[in-house]
Design a protein around this motif. Structure first.
Motif, mmCIF file in Angstrom:
data_model
loop_
_atom_site.group_PDB
_atom_site.id
_atom_site.type_symbol
_atom_site.label_atom_id
_atom_site.label_comp_id
_atom_site.label_asym_id
_atom_site.label_seq_id
_atom_site.Cartn_x
_atom_site.Cartn_y
_atom_site.Cartn_z
ATOM 1 N N LEU A 81 0.650 -1.515 0.035
ATOM 2 C CA LEU A 81 -0.271 0.466 0.145
ATOM 3 C C LEU A 81 1.289 0.603 -0.068
ATOM 4 N N TRP A 82 1.804 1.076 1.143
ATOM 5 C CA TRP A 82 2.730 1.833 0.995
ATOM 6 C C TRP A 82 3.314 2.739 -0.845
ATOM 7 N N THR A 83 4.286 1.636 -1.196
ATOM 8 C CA THR A 83 4.033 1.923 -2.610
ATOM 9 C C THR A 83 3.779 2.501 -3.812
ATOM 10 N N LEU A 84 2.697 2.097 -3.019
ATOM 11 C CA LEU A 84 1.558 2.745 -4.228
ATOM 12 C C LEU A 84 1.114 4.050 -3.862
ATOM 13 N N ALA A 85 0.878 3.960 -2.543
ATOM 14 C CA ALA A 85 0.849 5.893 -2.215
ATOM 15 C C ALA A 85 1.954 6.514 -2.553
ATOM 16 N N GLN A 86 3.311 5.593 -2.754
ATOM 17 C CA GLN A 86 3.898 6.359 -3.494
ATOM 18 C C GLN A 86 4.322 7.446 -4.511
ATOM 19 N N GLU A 92 0.998 -3.980 -7.246
ATOM 20 C CA GLU A 92 -0.569 -4.197 -6.584
ATOM 21 C C GLU A 92 -1.780 -5.221 -6.486
ATOM 22 N N ASN A 93 -1.255 -6.503 -7.402
ATOM 23 C CA ASN A 93 -1.343 -7.481 -7.426
ATOM 24 C C ASN A 93 -1.159 -8.538 -6.443
ATOM 25 N N LEU A 94 -0.404 -8.019 -5.920
ATOM 26 C CA LEU A 94 0.135 -8.999 -3.941
ATOM 27 C C LEU A 94 -0.334 -8.613 -2.877
ATOM 28 N N ALA A 95 -1.814 -7.259 -3.417
ATOM 29 C CA ALA A 95 -2.245 -6.716 -1.936
ATOM 30 C C ALA A 95 -2.546 -8.093 -1.142
ATOM 31 N N LEU A 96 -3.052 -7.499 0.160
ATOM 32 C CA LEU A 96 -3.037 -8.370 1.204
ATOM 33 C C LEU A 96 -2.603 -9.335 1.448
ATOM 34 N N ILE A 97 -1.451 -9.768 1.045
ATOM 35 C CA ILE A 97 -0.962 -11.006 1.550
ATOM 36 C C ILE A 97 0.016 -10.764 3.128
ATOM 37 N N PRO A 98 -0.730 -11.705 3.500
ATOM 38 C CA PRO A 98 -0.062 -12.225 5.239
ATOM 39 C C PRO A 98 1.317 -12.043 5.374
ATOM 40 N N ALA A 189 -16.595 -5.557 -13.590
ATOM 41 C CA ALA A 189 -17.591 -6.132 -12.725
ATOM 42 C C ALA A 189 -17.625 -4.015 -11.715
ATOM 43 N N LYS A 190 -16.948 -3.994 -11.421
ATOM 44 C CA LYS A 190 -17.104 -2.853 -11.412
ATOM 45 C C LYS A 190 -16.576 -1.406 -12.136
ATOM 46 N N ASP A 191 -17.027 -1.742 -13.586
ATOM 47 C CA ASP A 191 -16.851 -0.986 -14.982
ATOM 48 C C ASP A 191 -14.741 -0.274 -14.544
ATOM 49 N N ARG A 192 -13.990 -0.952 -14.621
ATOM 50 C CA ARG A 192 -13.182 -0.763 -14.904
ATOM 51 C C ARG A 192 -12.383 -1.120 -16.166
ATOM 52 N N ALA A 193 -12.644 -0.521 -16.906
ATOM 53 C CA ALA A 193 -11.910 -0.886 -17.886
ATOM 54 C C ALA A 193 -10.392 -0.190 -18.516
ATOM 55 N N THR A 194 -10.130 0.738 -18.129
ATOM 56 C CA THR A 194 -8.388 0.917 -17.641
ATOM 57 C C THR A 194 -8.359 1.151 -16.497
ATOM 58 N N PRO A 195 -8.106 -0.180 -15.660
ATOM 59 C CA PRO A 195 -7.883 0.206 -14.090
ATOM 60 C C PRO A 195 -6.268 0.964 -13.781
ATOM 61 N N SER A 196 -6.481 1.968 -13.210
ATOM 62 C CA SER A 196 -4.822 1.607 -12.258
ATOM 63 C C SER A 196 -4.919 0.904 -11.316
ATOM 64 N N SER A 197 -3.590 0.668 -10.729
ATOM 65 C CA SER A 197 -3.369 0.552 -9.864
ATOM 66 C C SER A 197 -3.793 0.072 -8.490
ATOM 67 N N GLN A 198 -4.244 0.908 -8.372
ATOM 68 C CA GLN A 198 -5.164 1.011 -7.248
ATOM 69 C C GLN A 198 -6.115 1.008 -7.135
ATOM 70 N N HIS A 199 -6.774 0.591 -8.561
ATOM 71 C CA HIS A 199 -8.082 -0.076 -8.626
ATOM 72 C C HIS A 199 -7.924 -1.646 -8.563
ATOM 73 N N ILE A 200 -6.848 -2.124 -8.841
ATOM 74 C CA ILE A 200 -6.605 -3.509 -9.454
ATOM 75 C C ILE A 200 -5.861 -3.875 -8.032
ATOM 76 N N ALA A 201 -5.463 -3.293 -6.752
ATOM 77 C CA ALA A 201 -5.315 -3.428 -5.206
ATOM 78 C C ALA A 201 -6.753 -3.239 -4.933
ATOM 79 N N GLU A 202 -7.411 -2.703 -4.940
ATOM 80 C CA GLU A 202 -8.764 -3.050 -4.584
ATOM 81 C C GLU A 202 -9.642 -3.929 -4.863
#
Ligand code: NAP
Length: 319
Positions: A81-86, A92-98, A189-202
């Protein structure tokens, strides 16, 4: 995170590298990260080193990439999350892995079409036998599917090299990686045709929260078995008998099967044996519903393996 009872004979929380250099020789060492991808089958008769090194920074940047370093004890998801915020996308595909950053290279964590090894530039570690610091390039890390030099050499069990930091290379320009079918569906499903890295993380976070139990609420260690790989002729024979069998061809010609699918078909999704069971929303996750001991887990592991072997002739290996 499986909350099985286990006690360390000796325990040391590592908050700076000097502590690692000053360790007395020890007959048995055990390096612990976040404790979210291991099974403790009993007490540890040795020294447990709990890696709690912190710090993260941009170390370099060129036209082709950002190079970002994180200490081994940093929480993986917070780091992503920190790298994305910077403004440094790529993980982003690896978000929420413990787990921790230092554990990521050990089993080359992966999810939703990306493996950490694809982004790792180098890994720094201290050889606890000699006290020397060593830097391993990406090639030296021998990354493959949920595997690395650490596992190949058995260092994850012997505690020889303690990883202290990892440098990631996050390529420019950023390209979205949404080929993974379930991720593509979630973005559509979220209508993200051109997703940002944040969209992918979400999207990844939403998928994981829907399917995977939070260890703080329901103790587990993520996927319990590896996805088995079989020869193409074996996969073909299985597909004749089971037409819906998911099959993923690998670069080496082998076919990867989905362990979760095999377990579900063997009747174990949502089924319990004593205080442990396979999770109702994702059959690959072994959960402790309360008060389990190591033997309960071993009994369930054996039962699931036997049923899958009987039905499909495929042997599951614990991850
Ligand atoms: P899923 O989407 O239900 O898919 C089941 C399996 O099929 C996955 O293990 C995945 O293998 C494989 N698969 C799906 N699409 C694929 C493709 N296009 N190419 C190759 N293989 C494909 O999986 P899930 O269980 O919900 O997990 C989603 C992702 O998170 C997966 O990548 C999974 O590995 C990862 N994950 C890892 C852990 C862990 O503890 N290690 C725990 C939970 C989830 P891959 O595993 O190779 O992706």
């Amino acid at each position: 995170t499986l909350r099985l009872p286990a006690r360390a004979a000796q325990y040391c929380r590592i908050e700076n590298e000097a502590q690692l250099h000053a360790l007395p020789p020890h007959r048995q060492r055990f390096i612990l990260g976040g404790g979210s991808n291991l099974v403790l089958l009993g007490d540890i008769d040795g020294l447990v080193l709990h890696v709690a090194l912190t710090g993260k920074r941009l170390v370099a940047e060129d036209a082709g990439a950002w190079f970002v370093e994180a200490a081994a004890g940093e929480n993986w998801h917070d780091f992503v999350l920190w790298t994305l915020a910077q403004g440094w996308p790529g993980l982003e595909n690896l978000a929420l892995i413990p787990g921790t950053v230092g554990a990521a290279p050990v089993q080359n964590i992966g999810a939703y079409g990306l493996e950490a090894g694809e982004r790792i530039h180098q890994v720094s570690a201290i050889d606890l036998n000699s006290g020397d610091t060593r830097t391993f390039s990406k090639a030296e890390c021998q990354f493959s599917y949920r595997n690395s030099l650490w596992k190949n050499e058995g260092w994850h069990l012997s505690g020889r090299f303690c990883i202290t930091s990892v440098v990631f290379r996050l390529p420019k320009p950023w390209q979205p990686n949404c080929a993974y079918a379930e991720l593509a569906r979630e973005l559509a499903a979220k209508d993200r045709a051109t997703p940002s890295s944040q969209h992918i993380a979400e999207a990844v976070i939403a998928l994981r929260q829907r399917k995977l139990p939070d260890p703080a609420i329901l103790p587990n260690a993520g996927s319990f078995f590896e996805n088995p790989r079989v020869d193409a002729d074996v996969a073909e024979r299985l597909a004749t008998a089971f037409p819906f069998l998911p099959r993923y061809p690998q670069a080496d010609g082998q076919i990867k099967l989905a362990a979760g699918w095999l377990i579900e078909q063997a009747g174990w999704k949502g089924r319990q044996l004593g205080p442990v069971g396979m999770y109702e929303k994702q059959a690959l996750v072994l959960v402790n519903r309360g008060g389990a001991c190591a033997q309960d887990l071993l009994d369930l592991m054996a039962a699931v393996r036997e049923d899958v072997a009987q039905r499909f002739g495929v042997r599951l290996e614990p991850e």
